[in-house]
Design a protein around this motif. Sequence first.
Motif, PDB file in Angstrom:
ATOM      1  N   LEU A 242     -26.476 -10.209  13.508  1.00 34.89           N
ATOM      2  CA  LEU A 242     -25.830  -8.941  13.164  1.00 34.89           C
ATOM      3  C   LEU A 242     -25.744  -8.017  14.381  1.00 34.89           C
ATOM      4  CD1 LEU A 242     -27.443  -8.269   9.661  1.00 34.89           C
ATOM      5  CD2 LEU A 242     -25.101  -9.042  10.135  1.00 34.89           C
ATOM      6  N   MET A 243     -26.779  -7.984  15.176  1.00 39.03           N
ATOM      7  CA  MET A 243     -26.781  -7.118  16.363  1.00 39.03           C
ATOM      8  C   MET A 243     -25.810  -7.613  17.432  1.00 39.03           C
ATOM      9  SD  MET A 243     -28.368  -4.440  16.028  1.00 39.03           S
ATOM     10  CE  MET A 243     -29.818  -3.466  15.887  1.00 39.03           C
ATOM     11  N   ALA A 244     -25.525  -8.901  17.429  1.00 39.85           N
ATOM     12  CA  ALA A 244     -24.613  -9.454  18.434  1.00 39.85           C
ATOM     13  C   ALA A 244     -23.145  -9.184  18.093  1.00 39.85           C
ATOM     14  CB  ALA A 244     -24.840 -10.959  18.571  1.00 39.85           C
ATOM     15  N   ALA A 245     -22.874  -8.748  16.870  1.00 38.21           N
ATOM     16  CA  ALA A 245     -21.484  -8.442  16.488  1.00 38.21           C
ATOM     17  C   ALA A 245     -20.971  -7.312  17.383  1.00 38.21           C
ATOM     18  CB  ALA A 245     -21.407  -8.043  15.020  1.00 38.21           C
ATOM     19  N   PRO A 246     -19.837  -7.517  18.040  1.00 36.82           N
ATOM     20  CA  PRO A 246     -19.375  -6.537  19.032  1.00 36.82           C
ATOM     21  C   PRO A 246     -18.810  -5.246  18.442  1.00 36.82           C
ATOM     22  CG  PRO A 246     -17.804  -8.342  18.829  1.00 36.82           C
ATOM     23  CD  PRO A 246     -18.984  -8.693  17.977  1.00 36.82           C
ATOM     24  N   ARG A 247     -18.547  -5.237  17.156  1.00 37.58           N
ATOM     25  CA  ARG A 247     -17.969  -4.033  16.555  1.00 37.58           C
ATOM     26  C   ARG A 247     -18.706  -3.691  15.266  1.00 37.58           C
ATOM     27  NH1 ARG A 247     -15.532  -8.319  14.658  1.00 37.58           N
ATOM     28  NH2 ARG A 247     -14.306  -8.354  12.769  1.00 37.58           N
ATOM     29  N   ARG A 248     -18.236  -2.638  14.584  1.00 43.94           N
ATOM     30  CA  ARG A 248     -18.833  -2.252  13.310  1.00 43.94           C
ATOM     31  C   ARG A 248     -18.805  -3.426  12.345  1.00 43.94           C
ATOM     32  NH1 ARG A 248     -20.158   2.756  12.267  1.00 43.94           N
ATOM     33  NH2 ARG A 248     -19.998   2.645  10.010  1.00 43.94           N
ATOM     34  N   LEU A 249     -19.862  -3.554  11.602  1.00 44.55           N
ATOM     35  CA  LEU A 249     -19.944  -4.625  10.617  1.00 44.55           C
ATOM     36  C   LEU A 249     -19.044  -4.313   9.430  1.00 44.55           C
ATOM     37  CD1 LEU A 249     -23.812  -5.086  10.637  1.00 44.55           C
ATOM     38  CD2 LEU A 249     -22.119  -6.477  11.830  1.00 44.55           C
ATOM     39  N   ASP A 250     -18.516  -5.355   8.830  1.00 45.19           N
ATOM     40  CA  ASP A 250     -17.773  -5.236   7.590  1.00 45.19           C
ATOM     41  C   ASP A 250     -18.193  -6.412   6.708  1.00 45.19           C
ATOM     42  OD1 ASP A 250     -16.391  -7.497   8.584  1.00 45.19           O
ATOM     43  OD2 ASP A 250     -14.685  -6.305   9.250  1.00 45.19           O
ATOM     44  N   ARG A 251     -17.641  -6.483   5.520  1.00 45.37           N
ATOM     45  CA  ARG A 251     -18.057  -7.548   4.593  1.00 45.37           C
ATOM     46  C   ARG A 251     -17.787  -8.939   5.157  1.00 45.37           C
ATOM     47  NH1 ARG A 251     -16.581  -3.982  -0.265  1.00 45.37           N
ATOM     48  NH2 ARG A 251     -18.667  -3.321  -0.868  1.00 45.37           N
ATOM     49  N   GLN A 252     -16.679  -9.090   5.869  1.00 42.21           N
ATOM     50  CA  GLN A 252     -16.342 -10.386   6.459  1.00 42.21           C
ATOM     51  C   GLN A 252     -17.368 -10.782   7.525  1.00 42.21           C
ATOM     52  OE1 GLN A 252     -12.399 -10.458   8.143  1.00 42.21           O
ATOM     53  NE2 GLN A 252     -12.487 -12.636   8.599  1.00 42.21           N
TER      54      GLN A 252
ATOM     55  N   ASN B 105     -25.178  -0.988  12.924  1.00 39.24           N
ATOM     56  CA  ASN B 105     -23.906  -0.512  13.468  1.00 39.24           C
ATOM     57  C   ASN B 105     -24.070   0.387  14.687  1.00 39.24           C
ATOM     58  OD1 ASN B 105     -21.836  -1.714  11.929  1.00 39.24           O
ATOM     59  ND2 ASN B 105     -22.220  -0.315  10.238  1.00 39.24           N
ATOM     60  N   CYS B 106     -25.281   0.670  15.075  1.00 37.70           N
ATOM     61  CA  CYS B 106     -25.544   1.564  16.203  1.00 37.70           C
ATOM     62  C   CYS B 106     -25.263   0.840  17.532  1.00 37.70           C
ATOM     63  CB  CYS B 106     -26.989   2.031  16.156  1.00 37.70           C
ATOM     64  SG  CYS B 106     -27.528   2.925  17.628  1.00 37.70           S
ATOM     65  N   PRO B 107     -24.273   1.301  18.307  1.00 36.91           N
ATOM     66  CA  PRO B 107     -23.966   0.621  19.563  1.00 36.91           C
ATOM     67  C   PRO B 107     -25.113   0.698  20.580  1.00 36.91           C
ATOM     68  CG  PRO B 107     -22.686   2.652  19.370  1.00 36.91           C
ATOM     69  CD  PRO B 107     -23.399   2.452  18.066  1.00 36.91           C
ATOM     70  N   TYR B 108     -25.907   1.765  20.505  1.00 37.11           N
ATOM     71  CA  TYR B 108     -27.036   1.904  21.429  1.00 37.11           C
ATOM     72  C   TYR B 108     -28.173   0.955  21.045  1.00 37.11           C
ATOM     73  CZ  TYR B 108     -24.287   5.936  22.635  1.00 37.11           C
ATOM     74  OH  TYR B 108     -23.247   6.747  23.003  1.00 37.11           O
ATOM     75  N   CYS B 109     -28.347   0.731  19.747  1.00 38.61           N
ATOM     76  CA  CYS B 109     -29.343  -0.248  19.292  1.00 38.61           C
ATOM     77  C   CYS B 109     -28.961  -1.641  19.782  1.00 38.61           C
ATOM     78  CB  CYS B 109     -29.447  -0.250  17.767  1.00 38.61           C
ATOM     79  SG  CYS B 109     -30.056   1.300  17.059  1.00 38.61           S
ATOM     80  N   LYS B 110     -27.675  -1.945  19.707  1.00 37.06           N
ATOM     81  CA  LYS B 110     -27.196  -3.255  20.170  1.00 37.06           C
ATOM     82  C   LYS B 110     -27.490  -3.446  21.660  1.00 37.06           C
ATOM     83  CE  LYS B 110     -23.488  -3.567  16.739  1.00 37.06           C
ATOM     84  NZ  LYS B 110     -23.644  -4.816  16.037  1.00 37.06           N
ATOM     85  N   LYS B 111     -27.347  -2.363  22.437  1.00 33.88           N
ATOM     86  CA  LYS B 111     -27.638  -2.436  23.875  1.00 33.88           C
ATOM     87  C   LYS B 111     -29.133  -2.534  24.148  1.00 33.88           C
ATOM     88  CE  LYS B 111     -23.507  -0.010  25.404  1.00 33.88           C
ATOM     89  NZ  LYS B 111     -22.961   1.220  25.980  1.00 33.88           N
ATOM     90  N   LEU B 112     -29.955  -1.972  23.260  1.00 32.40           N
ATOM     91  CA  LEU B 112     -31.403  -1.975  23.452  1.00 32.40           C
ATOM     92  C   LEU B 112     -32.037  -3.327  23.121  1.00 32.40           C
ATOM     93  CD1 LEU B 112     -33.859  -0.174  24.182  1.00 32.40           C
ATOM     94  CD2 LEU B 112     -34.074   0.296  21.734  1.00 32.40           C
ATOM     95  N   GLU B 113     -31.417  -4.079  22.232  1.00 35.91           N
ATOM     96  CA  GLU B 113     -31.997  -5.351  21.775  1.00 35.91           C
ATOM     97  C   GLU B 113     -32.441  -6.280  22.912  1.00 35.91           C
ATOM     98  OE1 GLU B 113     -32.689  -6.780  18.592  1.00 35.91           O
ATOM     99  OE2 GLU B 113     -32.488  -4.728  17.884  1.00 35.91           O
ATOM    100  N   PRO B 114     -31.605  -6.537  23.935  1.00 31.46           N
ATOM    101  CA  PRO B 114     -32.069  -7.421  25.019  1.00 31.46           C
ATOM    102  C   PRO B 114     -33.273  -6.847  25.770  1.00 31.46           C
ATOM    103  CG  PRO B 114     -29.688  -7.076  25.147  1.00 31.46           C
ATOM    104  CD  PRO B 114     -30.209  -6.148  24.099  1.00 31.46           C
TER     105      PRO B 114
END
Length: 179
Positions: free
Chosen positions: A94-104, A34-43
């Motif tokens: 999971l990292m590509a999800a643009p917002r906080r993860l939820d069960r759906q 759920n970390c937005p900075y982690c999502k940006k770091l992945e690429p």
Amino acid sequence: MINSNRSALFHRATDPWKGAEKPQVTMVYFTDFNCPYCKKLEPELDKLMAEYPQLKIIVKMVPLQGQSSVEAVDFAQRVWLNEPAKFLKLKDTLMAAPRRLDRQTLAKAAAMTKTSQWLTQAEKSISPAISDNLELMRGLRIGGTPSMVIGEQIIVGLVPFERLKQQVELTLEARDEHG
């Protein structure tokens, strides 16, 4: 701090990893889905691995951002332990999800990666691995994600690609000097 935690950092069978099987340099990457900075770091990490095929990245999943992080980490850890070949695709989804993860979102990622059977199945070995990662972070005095350990350096936060590249280069040079 790194030397006294070397085994916990680099040699836990419960830790997912990607990259070189016999690395010349290993990075440890603390991340929360759920970390937005982690999502940006992945690429940037993918770019780093492309530039340094001798690099191995050990992924230390830590649920710092609420209950949905706990559920995502539990799920991803179960996939790693039971079907490791599917882990990276799940992590990337999971990292590509643009917002906080939820069960759906987790259910959708599970369907996309053919890992639905691990979504709700409880496994006793999961909790200790996650607790160990959180304890390791505290022991290294790391307070958040993303955080990386490269060589003898702890790098905290979203940093530019050049900083990561520089640290990999320094670690490779030190390795060459010390044999």
